[in-house]
Design a protein around this motif. Sequence first.
Motif, PDB file in Angstrom:
ATOM      1  N   PRO A 156       0.801  -1.231   0.000  1.00 35.65           N
ATOM      2  CA  PRO A 156       0.000   0.000   0.000  1.00 35.65           C
ATOM      3  C   PRO A 156       0.835   1.282   0.000  1.00 35.65           C
ATOM      4  CG  PRO A 156       0.069  -0.892   2.203  1.00 35.65           C
ATOM      5  CD  PRO A 156       0.827  -1.871   1.331  1.00 35.65           C
ATOM      6  N   PHE A 157       1.777   1.371  -0.929  1.00 36.67           N
ATOM      7  CA  PHE A 157       2.512   2.616  -1.077  1.00 36.67           C
ATOM      8  C   PHE A 157       1.553   3.721  -1.534  1.00 36.67           C
ATOM      9  CE2 PHE A 157       6.230  -0.298  -1.913  1.00 36.67           C
ATOM     10  CZ  PHE A 157       6.971   0.096  -0.814  1.00 36.67           C
ATOM     11  N   GLN A 158       1.855   4.941  -1.171  1.00 35.88           N
ATOM     12  CA  GLN A 158       1.029   6.069  -1.564  1.00 35.88           C
ATOM     13  C   GLN A 158       1.517   6.591  -2.912  1.00 35.88           C
ATOM     14  OE1 GLN A 158       1.009   8.888   1.726  1.00 35.88           O
ATOM     15  NE2 GLN A 158       1.084   7.206   3.191  1.00 35.88           N
ATOM     16  N   VAL A 159       0.671   6.450  -3.926  1.00 35.00           N
ATOM     17  CA  VAL A 159       1.031   6.881  -5.274  1.00 35.00           C
ATOM     18  C   VAL A 159      -0.167   7.544  -5.924  1.00 35.00           C
ATOM     19  CG1 VAL A 159       2.736   5.040  -5.579  1.00 35.00           C
ATOM     20  CG2 VAL A 159       0.387   4.673  -6.311  1.00 35.00           C
ATOM     21  N   GLY A 160       0.091   8.244  -7.014  1.00 38.16           N
ATOM     22  CA  GLY A 160      -0.978   8.826  -7.812  1.00 38.16           C
ATOM     23  C   GLY A 160      -1.841   9.806  -7.039  1.00 38.16           C
ATOM     24  N   SER A 161      -3.144   9.683  -7.247  1.00 34.99           N
ATOM     25  CA  SER A 161      -4.084  10.627  -6.637  1.00 34.99           C
ATOM     26  C   SER A 161      -4.421  10.292  -5.196  1.00 34.99           C
ATOM     27  CB  SER A 161      -5.386  10.654  -7.456  1.00 34.99           C
ATOM     28  OG  SER A 161      -5.971   9.356  -7.500  1.00 34.99           O
ATOM     29  N   HIS A 162      -3.942   9.135  -4.719  1.00 36.02           N
ATOM     30  CA  HIS A 162      -4.221   8.761  -3.341  1.00 36.02           C
ATOM     31  C   HIS A 162      -3.517   9.715  -2.385  1.00 36.02           C
ATOM     32  CE1 HIS A 162      -4.878   6.589   0.269  1.00 36.02           C
ATOM     33  NE2 HIS A 162      -3.678   6.047   0.348  1.00 36.02           N
ATOM     34  N   GLY A 163      -4.279  10.306  -1.482  1.00 38.38           N
ATOM     35  CA  GLY A 163      -3.728  11.315  -0.590  1.00 38.38           C
ATOM     36  C   GLY A 163      -2.909  10.766   0.557  1.00 38.38           C
ATOM     37  N   GLY A 164      -2.973   9.461   0.761  1.00 41.97           N
ATOM     38  CA  GLY A 164      -2.184   8.870   1.839  1.00 41.97           C
ATOM     39  C   GLY A 164      -2.925   8.887   3.163  1.00 41.97           C
ATOM     40  N   VAL A 165      -2.264   8.352   4.181  1.00 41.75           N
ATOM     41  CA  VAL A 165      -2.884   8.273   5.499  1.00 41.75           C
ATOM     42  C   VAL A 165      -2.863   9.641   6.160  1.00 41.75           C
ATOM     43  CG1 VAL A 165      -2.194   5.868   5.757  1.00 41.75           C
ATOM     44  CG2 VAL A 165      -0.713   7.667   6.634  1.00 41.75           C
ATOM     45  N   GLU A 166      -3.704   9.777   7.164  1.00 38.18           N
ATOM     46  CA  GLU A 166      -3.779  11.035   7.887  1.00 38.18           C
ATOM     47  C   GLU A 166      -2.448  11.314   8.593  1.00 38.18           C
ATOM     48  OE1 GLU A 166      -7.041  10.864  10.590  1.00 38.18           O
ATOM     49  OE2 GLU A 166      -8.463  10.177   9.071  1.00 38.18           O
ATOM     50  N   PRO A 167      -1.969  12.551   8.579  1.00 42.26           N
ATOM     51  CA  PRO A 167      -0.711  12.880   9.277  1.00 42.26           C
ATOM     52  C   PRO A 167      -0.810  12.557  10.764  1.00 42.26           C
ATOM     53  CG  PRO A 167      -1.357  14.658   7.791  1.00 42.26           C
ATOM     54  CD  PRO A 167      -2.522  13.706   7.850  1.00 42.26           C
ATOM     55  N   GLY A 168       0.242  12.002  11.306  1.00 47.19           N
ATOM     56  CA  GLY A 168       0.274  11.690  12.731  1.00 47.19           C
ATOM     57  C   GLY A 168      -0.561  10.494  13.137  1.00 47.19           C
ATOM     58  N   LEU A 169      -0.976   9.691  12.165  1.00 47.01           N
ATOM     59  CA  LEU A 169      -1.881   8.583  12.470  1.00 47.01           C
ATOM     60  C   LEU A 169      -1.238   7.567  13.407  1.00 47.01           C
ATOM     61  CD1 LEU A 169      -4.611   7.254  11.983  1.00 47.01           C
ATOM     62  CD2 LEU A 169      -3.649   6.161   9.950  1.00 47.01           C
ATOM     63  N   ALA A 170       0.033   7.250  13.195  1.00 47.23           N
ATOM     64  CA  ALA A 170       0.692   6.267  14.057  1.00 47.23           C
ATOM     65  C   ALA A 170       0.677   6.715  15.513  1.00 47.23           C
ATOM     66  CB  ALA A 170       2.126   6.024  13.588  1.00 47.23           C
ATOM     67  N   GLY A 171       0.955   7.993  15.737  1.00 41.86           N
ATOM     68  CA  GLY A 171       0.949   8.513  17.098  1.00 41.86           C
ATOM     69  C   GLY A 171      -0.432   8.478  17.722  1.00 41.86           C
ATOM     70  N   ARG A 172      -1.454   8.795  16.950  1.00 42.03           N
ATOM     71  CA  ARG A 172      -2.826   8.769  17.469  1.00 42.03           C
ATOM     72  C   ARG A 172      -3.251   7.347  17.801  1.00 42.03           C
ATOM     73  NH1 ARG A 172      -6.245  11.620  13.040  1.00 42.03           N
ATOM     74  NH2 ARG A 172      -7.951  11.167  14.493  1.00 42.03           N
ATOM     75  N   LEU A 173      -2.845   6.390  16.964  1.00 41.71           N
ATOM     76  CA  LEU A 173      -3.163   4.992  17.256  1.00 41.71           C
ATOM     77  C   LEU A 173      -2.518   4.551  18.560  1.00 41.71           C
ATOM     78  CD1 LEU A 173      -2.714   3.502  13.668  1.00 41.71           C
ATOM     79  CD2 LEU A 173      -4.860   3.604  14.941  1.00 41.71           C
ATOM     80  N   THR A 174      -1.264   4.922  18.758  1.00 46.57           N
ATOM     81  CA  THR A 174      -0.556   4.558  19.984  1.00 46.57           C
ATOM     82  C   THR A 174      -1.233   5.170  21.207  1.00 46.57           C
ATOM     83  OG1 THR A 174       1.546   4.363  18.800  1.00 46.57           O
ATOM     84  CG2 THR A 174       1.661   4.685  21.173  1.00 46.57           C
ATOM     85  N   GLU A 175      -1.670   6.417  21.079  1.00 49.45           N
ATOM     86  CA  GLU A 175      -2.351   7.076  22.190  1.00 49.45           C
ATOM     87  C   GLU A 175      -3.653   6.370  22.548  1.00 49.45           C
ATOM     88  OE1 GLU A 175      -2.865  11.065  20.907  1.00 49.45           O
ATOM     89  OE2 GLU A 175      -0.734  11.590  21.062  1.00 49.45           O
ATOM     90  N   LEU A 176      -4.426   5.984  21.544  1.00 51.52           N
ATOM     91  CA  LEU A 176      -5.690   5.296  21.804  1.00 51.52           C
ATOM     92  C   LEU A 176      -5.453   3.961  22.492  1.00 51.52           C
ATOM     93  CD1 LEU A 176      -7.618   6.045  18.480  1.00 51.52           C
ATOM     94  CD2 LEU A 176      -8.209   6.890  20.765  1.00 51.52           C
ATOM     95  N   VAL A 177      -4.462   3.213  22.025  1.00 50.95           N
ATOM     96  CA  VAL A 177      -4.170   1.917  22.633  1.00 50.95           C
ATOM     97  C   VAL A 177      -3.695   2.110  24.069  1.00 50.95           C
ATOM     98  CG1 VAL A 177      -2.630  -0.078  22.546  1.00 50.95           C
ATOM     99  CG2 VAL A 177      -3.712   0.745  20.453  1.00 50.95           C
ATOM    100  N   SER A 178      -2.847   3.107  24.299  1.00 49.24           N
ATOM    101  CA  SER A 178      -2.346   3.378  25.655  1.00 49.24           C
ATOM    102  C   SER A 178      -3.485   3.735  26.609  1.00 49.24           C
ATOM    103  CB  SER A 178      -1.322   4.513  25.628  1.00 49.24           C
ATOM    104  OG  SER A 178      -0.184   4.143  24.864  1.00 49.24           O
TER     105      SER A 178
END
Length: 266
Positions: A126-148
Amino acid sequence: MTSKGTTWTVDTVRSADGTTIAYEAAGDGPPIILVGGAFNDRNTTRPLAAELAADFSVYGYDRRGRGGSGDTAPYAVRREIDDVAALIDRAGGTAYVYGLSSGAILAAYVAAEGLPVTGLALFEPPFQVGSHGGVEPGLAGRLTELVSAGRHGDAVALFLTGAVGVPAEAVAGMRGGPEWAWMEGLAHTLAYDITVTGEGLPADRLATIAVPTVVVDSTGSPDRLREAAAATAGAIPHATRRSLAGGFHEVPPEVLAPALRDALLG
């Protein structure tokens, strides 16, 4: 253990940082290591492994933090590359590597590192290419916060909407379903998958891959995943691309396995 007529040998191997990685092996032939994506462990890759076991010695494993494998902080993609290296060594010193989704990106990085990979098969990295805008910025950090905070269900929902692109109303319908508890149990690893995916297509890194490579996509997947597969195949020297009949981000094992045999073993 046995499953659908296949006998599995269950064992562990120690990675470079001392983390224990659990795996199961079956079959007879050249070794192939299966690298799962988000919400995957060796249980979810087992149906494909069973289909491949007639032609390969198949190694399915729990990526770190999942199933029977351990984990060591802080997380780093380098540690996951080392995990696959330990499995290659256990398999005899060289192996084919197949990766699914974020596991396909990890598999590509293993080959790009120059590890002893015989051949490479990548399913919809799932590389981000073409018109795909990609994942939301800071998503990894937000996921970690929710799990914590103990909000594993909210972390799963955020990953599905923010990374996979599942509509929020569809995610709401999934809550309470038979697979939701399973996904919650892997919520703590979702930030790892986001970190592996990274930003954009690292064409310069992929261009260093020097082993025979096939990139596979499903005819039932959205354009962004199929575009990413095409771009990946274009970035890896002499790679081939196969589009197979399937659903959203999946191809049935009985369809995928023969295609992998043909591509890798000729």
